[in-house]
Motif scaffolding. Sequence first.
Motif, PDB file in Angstrom:
ATOM      1  N   ARG A   1     -12.550  -0.105  -1.788  1.00 60.67           N
ATOM      2  CA  ARG A   1     -13.651  -0.377  -2.723  1.00 60.67           C
ATOM      3  C   ARG A   1     -13.171  -0.260  -4.173  1.00 60.67           C
ATOM      4  NH1 ARG A   1     -17.623  -2.769  -4.780  1.00 60.67           N
ATOM      5  NH2 ARG A   1     -19.436  -1.593  -5.426  1.00 60.67           N
ATOM      6  N   LEU A   2     -12.371   0.741  -4.480  1.00 59.69           N
ATOM      7  CA  LEU A   2     -11.829   0.880  -5.835  1.00 59.69           C
ATOM      8  C   LEU A   2     -10.916  -0.290  -6.185  1.00 59.69           C
ATOM      9  CD1 LEU A   2     -11.064   4.712  -5.926  1.00 59.69           C
ATOM     10  CD2 LEU A   2     -12.753   3.484  -7.310  1.00 59.69           C
ATOM     11  N   GLU A   3     -10.195  -0.783  -5.192  1.00 65.16           N
ATOM     12  CA  GLU A   3      -9.348  -1.957  -5.412  1.00 65.16           C
ATOM     13  C   GLU A   3     -10.219  -3.188  -5.669  1.00 65.16           C
ATOM     14  OE1 GLU A   3      -5.181  -3.468  -3.556  1.00 65.16           O
ATOM     15  OE2 GLU A   3      -6.775  -3.104  -2.096  1.00 65.16           O
ATOM     16  N   ALA A   4     -11.293  -3.334  -4.909  1.00 62.41           N
ATOM     17  CA  ALA A   4     -12.211  -4.463  -5.111  1.00 62.41           C
ATOM     18  C   ALA A   4     -12.872  -4.406  -6.490  1.00 62.41           C
ATOM     19  CB  ALA A   4     -13.278  -4.488  -4.018  1.00 62.41           C
ATOM     20  N   LEU A   5     -13.098  -3.191  -6.993  1.00 63.82           N
ATOM     21  CA  LEU A   5     -13.672  -3.028  -8.330  1.00 63.82           C
ATOM     22  C   LEU A   5     -12.647  -3.280  -9.432  1.00 63.82           C
ATOM     23  CD1 LEU A   5     -15.802   0.206  -7.719  1.00 63.82           C
ATOM     24  CD2 LEU A   5     -16.704  -2.069  -8.290  1.00 63.82           C
ATOM     25  N   GLY A   6     -11.370  -3.375  -9.035  1.00 64.77           N
ATOM     26  CA  GLY A   6     -10.319  -3.633 -10.008  1.00 64.77           C
ATOM     27  C   GLY A   6      -9.757  -2.396 -10.681  1.00 64.77           C
ATOM     28  N   TYR A   7     -10.013  -1.201 -10.118  1.00 65.64           N
ATOM     29  CA  TYR A   7      -9.548   0.038 -10.727  1.00 65.64           C
ATOM     30  C   TYR A   7      -8.192   0.508 -10.205  1.00 65.64           C
ATOM     31  CZ  TYR A   7     -14.307   0.554 -12.572  1.00 65.64           C
ATOM     32  OH  TYR A   7     -15.507   0.360 -13.226  1.00 65.64           O
ATOM     33  N   VAL A   8      -7.853   0.138  -8.967  1.00 60.36           N
ATOM     34  CA  VAL A   8      -6.589   0.585  -8.381  1.00 60.36           C
ATOM     35  C   VAL A   8      -5.899  -0.553  -7.640  1.00 60.36           C
ATOM     36  CG1 VAL A   8      -7.461   2.953  -8.064  1.00 60.36           C
ATOM     37  CG2 VAL A   8      -7.493   1.368  -6.136  1.00 60.36           C
ATOM     38  N   THR A   9      -4.615  -0.342  -7.363  1.00 58.87           N
ATOM     39  CA  THR A   9      -3.854  -1.225  -6.481  1.00 58.87           C
ATOM     40  C   THR A   9      -3.282  -0.371  -5.365  1.00 58.87           C
ATOM     41  OG1 THR A   9      -1.819  -0.927  -7.753  1.00 58.87           O
ATOM     42  CG2 THR A   9      -3.205  -2.822  -8.328  1.00 58.87           C
ATOM     43  N   ARG A  10      -3.106  -0.988  -4.217  1.00 55.08           N
ATOM     44  CA  ARG A  10      -2.458  -0.333  -3.082  1.00 55.08           C
ATOM     45  C   ARG A  10      -1.280  -1.198  -2.681  1.00 55.08           C
ATOM     46  NH1 ARG A  10      -6.085  -0.225   1.582  1.00 55.08           N
ATOM     47  NH2 ARG A  10      -6.680  -2.249   0.792  1.00 55.08           N
ATOM     48  N   ASP A  11      -0.093  -0.623  -2.758  1.00 54.60           N
ATOM     49  CA  ASP A  11       1.130  -1.345  -2.415  1.00 54.60           C
ATOM     50  C   ASP A  11       2.051  -0.438  -1.621  1.00 54.60           C
ATOM     51  OD1 ASP A  11       0.729  -3.884  -3.863  1.00 54.60           O
ATOM     52  OD2 ASP A  11       0.841  -2.626  -5.659  1.00 54.60           O
ATOM     53  N   ARG A  12       3.039  -1.034  -1.002  1.00 56.80           N
ATOM     54  CA  ARG A  12       4.041  -0.244  -0.289  1.00 56.80           C
ATOM     55  C   ARG A  12       4.741   0.681  -1.276  1.00 56.80           C
ATOM     56  NH1 ARG A  12       2.739   0.446   4.479  1.00 56.80           N
ATOM     57  NH2 ARG A  12       1.821  -1.416   5.279  1.00 56.80           N
ATOM     58  N   ASP A  13       4.929   1.915  -0.861  1.00 55.73           N
ATOM     59  CA  ASP A  13       5.612   2.914  -1.680  1.00 55.73           C
ATOM     60  C   ASP A  13       7.084   2.540  -1.780  1.00 55.73           C
ATOM     61  OD1 ASP A  13       6.732   5.219  -2.814  1.00 55.73           O
ATOM     62  OD2 ASP A  13       5.344   6.534  -1.751  1.00 55.73           O
ATOM     63  N   ARG A  14       7.599   2.469  -2.992  1.00 60.92           N
ATOM     64  CA  ARG A  14       9.006   2.098  -3.188  1.00 60.92           C
ATOM     65  C   ARG A  14       9.944   3.123  -2.569  1.00 60.92           C
ATOM     66  NH1 ARG A  14       7.810   0.700  -9.297  1.00 60.92           N
ATOM     67  NH2 ARG A  14       6.682  -1.238  -8.939  1.00 60.92           N
ATOM     68  N   ALA A  15       9.549   4.386  -2.586  1.00 58.32           N
ATOM     69  CA  ALA A  15      10.386   5.447  -2.033  1.00 58.32           C
ATOM     70  C   ALA A  15      10.336   5.473  -0.499  1.00 58.32           C
ATOM     71  CB  ALA A  15       9.943   6.799  -2.584  1.00 58.32           C
ATOM     72  N   ASP A  16       9.237   4.987   0.082  1.00 59.55           N
ATOM     73  CA  ASP A  16       9.071   4.995   1.535  1.00 59.55           C
ATOM     74  C   ASP A  16       8.251   3.776   1.924  1.00 59.55           C
ATOM     75  OD1 ASP A  16       8.543   5.415   4.209  1.00 59.55           O
ATOM     76  OD2 ASP A  16       7.665   7.403   3.941  1.00 59.55           O
ATOM     77  N   GLU A  17       8.921   2.743   2.396  1.00 62.04           N
ATOM     78  CA  GLU A  17       8.269   1.475   2.736  1.00 62.04           C
ATOM     79  C   GLU A  17       7.177   1.620   3.788  1.00 62.04           C
ATOM     80  OE1 GLU A  17       8.443  -1.811   1.654  1.00 62.04           O
ATOM     81  OE2 GLU A  17       9.502  -0.951  -0.053  1.00 62.04           O
ATOM     82  N   ARG A  18       7.208   2.710   4.561  1.00 63.83           N
ATOM     83  CA  ARG A  18       6.184   2.912   5.594  1.00 63.83           C
ATOM     84  C   ARG A  18       4.871   3.401   4.999  1.00 63.83           C
ATOM     85  NH1 ARG A  18       9.351   7.244   8.749  1.00 63.83           N
ATOM     86  NH2 ARG A  18       9.721   7.715   6.579  1.00 63.83           N
ATOM     87  N   ALA A  19       4.930   3.912   3.789  1.00 61.07           N
ATOM     88  CA  ALA A  19       3.749   4.524   3.169  1.00 61.07           C
ATOM     89  C   ALA A  19       3.145   3.598   2.122  1.00 61.07           C
ATOM     90  CB  ALA A  19       4.139   5.848   2.513  1.00 61.07           C
ATOM     91  N   LEU A  20       1.854   3.783   1.894  1.00 59.31           N
ATOM     92  CA  LEU A  20       1.174   3.052   0.835  1.00 59.31           C
ATOM     93  C   LEU A  20       1.085   3.926  -0.409  1.00 59.31           C
ATOM     94  CD1 LEU A  20      -1.880   1.276   2.520  1.00 59.31           C
ATOM     95  CD2 LEU A  20       0.108   0.208   1.500  1.00 59.31           C
ATOM     96  N   ALA A  21       1.290   3.297  -1.561  1.00 56.48           N
ATOM     97  CA  ALA A  21       1.137   3.993  -2.838  1.00 56.48           C
ATOM     98  C   ALA A  21      -0.086   3.432  -3.542  1.00 56.48           C
ATOM     99  CB  ALA A  21       2.375   3.793  -3.706  1.00 56.48           C
ATOM    100  N   VAL A  22      -0.778   4.296  -4.246  1.00 56.68           N
ATOM    101  CA  VAL A  22      -1.969   3.903  -4.993  1.00 56.68           C
ATOM    102  C   VAL A  22      -1.653   4.090  -6.471  1.00 56.68           C
ATOM    103  CG1 VAL A  22      -4.435   4.310  -5.335  1.00 56.68           C
ATOM    104  CG2 VAL A  22      -3.401   4.746  -3.103  1.00 56.68           C
ATOM    105  N   ASP A  23      -1.991   3.079  -7.249  1.00 58.20           N
ATOM    106  CA  ASP A  23      -1.775   3.168  -8.696  1.00 58.20           C
ATOM    107  C   ASP A  23      -3.007   2.640  -9.403  1.00 58.20           C
ATOM    108  OD1 ASP A  23      -0.526   3.738 -11.084  1.00 58.20           O
ATOM    109  OD2 ASP A  23       1.110   2.302 -10.808  1.00 58.20           O
ATOM    110  N   LEU A  24      -3.127   2.995 -10.658  1.00 59.68           N
ATOM    111  CA  LEU A  24      -4.235   2.517 -11.485  1.00 59.68           C
ATOM    112  C   LEU A  24      -3.905   1.161 -12.079  1.00 59.68           C
ATOM    113  CD1 LEU A  24      -4.804   5.888 -13.319  1.00 59.68           C
ATOM    114  CD2 LEU A  24      -6.486   4.793 -11.837  1.00 59.68           C
ATOM    115  N   THR A  25      -4.918   0.322 -12.207  1.00 57.26           N
ATOM    116  CA  THR A  25      -4.774  -0.920 -12.945  1.00 57.26           C
ATOM    117  C   THR A  25      -5.046  -0.618 -14.420  1.00 57.26           C
ATOM    118  OG1 THR A  25      -7.117  -1.447 -12.727  1.00 57.26           O
ATOM    119  CG2 THR A  25      -5.641  -2.281 -10.971  1.00 57.26           C
ATOM    120  N   GLU A  26      -4.873  -1.605 -15.267  1.00 56.54           N
ATOM    121  CA  GLU A  26      -5.227  -1.417 -16.679  1.00 56.54           C
ATOM    122  C   GLU A  26      -6.694  -1.034 -16.809  1.00 56.54           C
ATOM    123  OE1 GLU A  26      -3.601  -1.154 -19.610  1.00 56.54           O
ATOM    124  OE2 GLU A  26      -1.869  -1.111 -18.280  1.00 56.54           O
ATOM    125  N   SER A  27      -7.537  -1.689 -16.015  1.00 58.74           N
ATOM    126  CA  SER A  27      -8.971  -1.388 -16.026  1.00 58.74           C
ATOM    127  C   SER A  27      -9.223   0.051 -15.584  1.00 58.74           C
ATOM    128  CB  SER A  27      -9.705  -2.378 -15.121  1.00 58.74           C
ATOM    129  OG  SER A  27     -11.073  -2.105 -15.079  1.00 58.74           O
TER     130      SER A  27
END
Length: 152
Positions: free
Chosen positions: A79-105
């Motif tokens: 839901r936060l991703e749909a609102l444009g507040y966060v992104t969920r991508d593969r963690d660079r340190a561990d490809e098996r894990a998802l990382a969450v980061d903030l968008t500019e918004s």
Amino acid sequence: MQIDLGDDPLALDRQVCFALSVASRSVIGLYRPLLKPYGLTHPQYLVLLALWENAPMSIKSLSELLCAEPATLSPLLKRLEALGYVTRDRDRADERALAVDLTESGRALRAEAEKIPYQIVERLGMEVGELQELHETLGRVIAATRRAAANP
């Protein structure tokens, strides 16, 4: 050591669980109208608070910090991703894990959100020192419940 719980250990108004439950619902209710303009629920706000301090984070780290199950966080993050507040991508340190980061918004929302704690304190009508004491006491309650859960 003998524990004295008085004449009626089951009296509702003496139950810590009841007071915590009512206080929690009541305080969270004060947040609702403040979060509504941003399309946020209180649990989503807690996620953003964690991310404003620690982004990017793995979902595992986020769940540990918030004391929430990853499965509980997943729909919040979507839901936060749909609102444009966060992104969920593969963690660079561990490809098996998802990382969450903030968008500019999501980062920009922090400036608006900084007003919320002041509004909550004002609405509660309590002294900041009193709320800090309560926070410390609740921290001890949380630690005690964790110890009790670890040693059943």
